[in-house]
Structures are given as structure tokens and as C-alpha cells.
Design an enzyme around this catalytic site. Structure first.
Site, PDB file in Angstrom:
ATOM      1  N   LYS A 270       0.829  -1.202   0.000  1.00  0.00           N
ATOM      2  CA  LYS A 270       0.000   0.000   0.000  1.00  0.00           C
ATOM      3  C   LYS A 270       0.870   1.261   0.000  1.00  0.00           C
ATOM      4  O   LYS A 270       2.028   1.229   0.420  1.00  0.00           O
ATOM      5  CB  LYS A 270      -0.889   0.027   1.259  1.00  0.00           C
ATOM      6  N   ARG A 344     -10.495 -11.592   1.753  1.00  0.00           N
ATOM      7  CA  ARG A 344     -11.330 -12.647   1.166  1.00  0.00           C
ATOM      8  C   ARG A 344     -10.612 -13.989   1.179  1.00  0.00           C
ATOM      9  O   ARG A 344     -11.251 -15.033   1.196  1.00  0.00           O
ATOM     10  CB  ARG A 344     -11.733 -12.248  -0.253  1.00  0.00           C
TER      11      ARG A 344
END
Length: 486
Positions: A270, A344
Site C-alpha cells: 500500500k 477474502r
């Protein structure tokens, strides 16, 4: 915090023994039923321009004549709704914050019934007003905090008000736990720490708690979950906590909470700006902890299972790479196109594990996608389910708890973008509709039970000057779980 009720009419509160009296009012005129001492102060403030009947406006009076309470606060509500009442209570309590008031009595200053919903809303507003993070900040404000709130009501409403206060107190305690866990920095709140806290919660509330280690996850074949954790020196944990309040034959409700205790994005790292906030990527796990605590205190006649896969997502020599293919517990293979889409990857194995409980319903909660923030902002959490009846139940819980939720689509066409040439599926699709395609990914692992997914990426914490965890959606989840008790 101590929440009580006291029977007292609006025209007879002068003798109420409290450090402060908070009167919530709405409309465009002074309520004729108000105690004369309060009405006199309010009329004078209106005449002098010191108060208006506009949402958010407050009036503070010290040592008001004719009242036993040393402080009087009047707060204007936008209308007669419970939502407006909650907001006004919050505004009124803000006037007392940092002062000497430890006991506040709350009065609805317009003629009307004080309901169970008003009682719960008052507890939520009070708990939010007094919460302060202190764990790693010894210099935090040590001024006397509000310790007791008494809701004034009529005798006919007393029983329902007490029910609302009890439920509200449990939800408030759960939300506080969720906030405290989420606010902890990543070097304190590790997967191991969460496992320890689960055991502590279990011991204190008579719950069955098991914390599975890496070797257990390997035996279960949780290749997707393990792949995310392999770049970190912190060992992964899989927390299984059970509240058994009904017969064993009754199918449980299962809550699954994403527990990424810190998220760098992995190899798909990130940007550095605001990366410190990625300690909040375990907000789903925190809310499941909080809900479990609330349910354990309320003791409804139902069975609840809470599953929390928890690990860090770090770059390193052993970290997963874009293009890697892993095998999930379900046997389905996943091509990892972006290592930042890791929530996920841990949830899918937990959702497969949930099958063994033969659940009545499964709800997963996760700070899953920035795309959900773009779609809904920071007010509504995103709801995804193909089950219309379940959606109605979740939305009803949202309304009852004042914890906003908005249903998003799950059309089959969104699934097309997850196709992969090298695995059964890719872990991400294109940027467009990212929150939806993330939910479609999870849906592939939920074919054996009723399922809903709640994306709280925009609602689990606040940034900027108000930076901190919100405790959402503990209220929503608690109301939903309680609704399943029938």
C-alpha cells in the site's frame, strides 16, 4: 457504566437527585408539560437568543433555580424520532464532558411515551460520549467520567424501558470491547493476543473457546488462509468461540470476522499515507468479539458460533506473490492477482469451515474493500446477500439498532470477472464494482447455507481529528442475532 430508570413525570423533576439533568426537546415551542423551573429557564434563553429549537443546539445552565440537580442541559432534537433523540443526547452529554458530573438524568421534554428504543439509544449515546482510549496513552484525560445515567419515564413505560436499558448496556459493553481491540496498535494486538482475549472472554462468560494453530490449519487444508500469513513472523490463529444457549439440536447462527491485525498490502504494498490505520483491518473480528460479549451477557435462547481467522499481511521472502496459485479448504484453487486483496483469502476458508456446524445462517463481517467506501461513504455499511428474506432480516436489525446498512447487488453477471486461466478463480476483478466482486468471490464458498456479507470498510473507524474505532456494527449484529431467537 450504570444505566437505570426512574419514574418521574415531565412536570415533576425538580427533586430528581443527579449531578446533571439533560432535557431533550423538539418542536417550535416550550412544552407545556415541562417542570416550571425548566420551562422558565428555557423561555428566558429563547427570548435572549441563547437557544433555538434547531437540531444540535444546546443550552447549559449551572445551579439552575428550583432544581436539585446542579447542572441543567437542554438539547434540541430534529424531530420526535429515536434517531434524533440519540443524536440530541450525544450533543447534550458533550456539554458535560470533562466536567464534574458523574450521574446524569435524562428526560424527554415533550409529551410522549418513553420507549424501549429510547432507552437503548440513550445507552448508546452515553457509551459513545464517555469512551476514551487509554491503553497506550497514560497521559489521557483523567477527569471524572460519567458513571451513571438514569432515564426518567412514566410508570406504564418502566418495564419496557428497563428492557431497553439492559439490552443497551450489553451492546455498549460489546461495542467498547470492539473499539478497544481495534484501537490497539498492531504491535500489541497480534493474532496471538486476539487468541488470548478470546480465551479470557470465554472464561469470564462461560463460553467454549478453541484457538487453532498453524499445524491445525495445515491439517484442515486452509491453504488460502495460510498463504496470507506466510510473510509474517506472527503465527496465524483461528479462533472458534461458542455460546450455547439452546438445545444442541438447534442449528447455530455463525458469525465470521476478518482479523487482519495489520495490513501492509503484502507484495502489492500500500502507499505509506495513512497505512497506520491498517491496524483497523481486524474491525470485523473486533465486532464479532463485541457481539459475542453482548449476546453472552443477554443470554438469549439460541446457539451462536463465532469464527475469527486472524493473521498479519506482510511482505517478506516467504510472502505470497501476484500470480501465485493456492488451494483453499474447499478444494477450489485461487490465482492471487493482488496480495492486498487478502481479507477474502482468509474468510473463504473460514466460510468453508462454517459448514461443519450445519448453520441456520452465516454472516461474515469485514473491512473488505476500499470500493465500498467509494460506493457508500462512511455512514452505511454494505450488505450483500442473494437471500431476499435474509436481507429483510438484516435491514430490520439495522433499523432497530440505528446501525445503518445498505443492500448492494449480487447479480450473477458480476462473477464473470473472477475467471482465471490458471485457477478456478482470481482473487480480484477490475476496479469497477470492486466491493461487489469481492462479495461474489466469497459467495463461491457459501453454497451450503444461508449467507450474508457485511462490508464495514467505511464504518469501522474514523480518520482525522476523530480518529478511532467506532464499535460498529456490534449493535446491528446483536440485534440480528437476537432476532433469530424467535
Amino acid at each position: 457504566m450504570d444505566f437505570r430508570h426512574q419514574i418521574a413525570s415531565t412536570d415533576a423533576v425538580a427533586g430528581v437527585a443527579a449531578d446533571a439533568l439533560l432535557v431533550v426537546t423538539h418542536g417550535e415551542a416550550v412544552d407545556a408539560s415541562l417542570d416550571p423551573a425548566i420551562a422558565s429557564v428555557l423561555k428566558d434563553a429563547l427570548a435572549q437568543g441563547d437557544f433555538q429549537f434547531k437540531a444540535g443546539r444546546t443550552l447549559y445552565v449551572h445551579r439552575p433555580a428550583g432544581l436539585k440537580a446542579a447542572r441543567l442541559v437542554v438539547a434540541a432534537a430534529a424531530n420526535a424520532s429515536v434517531k434524533a433523540f440519540k443524536s440530541a443526547v450525544g450533543s447534550g452529554l458533550a456539554q458535560l464532558k470533562g466536567g464534574g458530573a458523574k450521574h446524569v438524568a435524562v428526560l424527554i421534554g415533550n409529551a410522549g411515551e418513553v420507549t424501549e428504543q429510547h432507552a437503548e439509544a440513550a445507552t448508546a449515546a452515553a457509551a459513545d460520549a464517555v469512551y476514551q482510549y487509554r491503553r497506550t496513552k497514560p497521559s489521557a484525560n483523567s477527569a471524572p467520567a460519567l458513571a451513571k445515567l438514569t432515564l426518567l419515564c412514566g410508570k406504564p413505560e418502566a418495564r419496557s424501558v428497563q428492557r431497553g436499558l439492559l439490552r443497551g448496556a450489553a451492546v455498549a459493553a460489546g461495542a467498547e470491547l470492539a473499539r478497544e481491540l481495534a484501537n490497539l496498535p498492531g504491535n500489541h494486538c497480534t493474532p496471538t493476543y486476539l487468541g488470548e482475549q478470546a480465551k479470557k472472554l470465554g472464561k469470564g462468560h462461560g463460553l467454549k473457546v478453541e484457538v487453532l494453530e498453524r499445524k491445525d490449519l495445515e491439517k484442515l487444508g486452509m491453504g488460502s488462509f495460510l498463504a496470507v500469513s506466510q510473510g509474517s513472523v506472527q503465527p496465524p490463529k483461528f479462533i472458534v468461540a461458542r455460546y450455547d444457549g439452546a438445545a444442541r439440536s438447534q442449528a447455530p447462527i455463525v458469525l465470521v470476522g476478518k482479523g487482519i491485525t495489520f495490513d501492509t498490502g503484502g507484495i502489492s504494498i500500500k502507499p505509506s499515507a495513512e497505512m497506520d490505520e491498517m491496524k483497523y483491518d481486524m474491525g470485523g473480528a473486533a465486532s464479532v468479539f463485541g457481539t459475542l460479549r453482548a449476546v453472552a451477557e443477554l443470554k438469549p435462547k439460541l446457539n451462536l458460533v463465532c469464527l475469527i481467522p486472524t493473521c498479519e499481511n506482510m511482505p517478506g521472502g516467504r510472502a505470497i506473490k501476484p500470480g501465485d496459485v493456492v488451494t483453499s479448504m474447499s478444494g477450489q484453487t485461487i490465482e492471487i492477482l493482488n496480495t492486498d486483496a487478502k481479507g477474502r483469502l482468509i474468510l473463504c476458508d473460514a466460510l468453508t469451515y462454517a459448514e461443519r456446524f450445519k448453520p441456520a445462517v452465516v454472516v461474515d463481517v469485514a473491512t473488505l474493500t476500499g470500493a465500498c467506501v467509494i460506493a457508500l461513504g462512511h455512514h452505511n455499511s454494505g450488505l450483500f446477500t442473494a437471500d431476499d428474506a435474509l436481507a429483510d432480516e438484516m435491514l430490520a436489525a439495522s433499523r432497530a439498532s440505528l446501525d445503518p446498512l445498505w443492500r448492494m447487488p449480487l447479480d450473477d453477471e458480476y462473477d464473470e470477472v473472477l475467471k482465471s486461466k490458471f485457477a478456478d478463480m482470481a482473487n480480484v476483478g477490475p476496479r469497477a464494482g470492486g466491493a461487489i466482486t469481492a462479495a461474489m468471490f466469497l459467495k463461491r464458498f457459501t453454497g451450503k447455507y444461508r449467507w450474508a456479507h457485511v462490508d464495514i470498510a467505511g464504518t469501522a473507524w474514523k480518520s482525522g481529528a476523530a480518529k478511532g474505532a467506532t464499535g460498529r456494527p456490534v449493535a446491528l449484529l446483536t440485534h440480528f442475532v437476537l432476532s433469530q431467537a424467535g
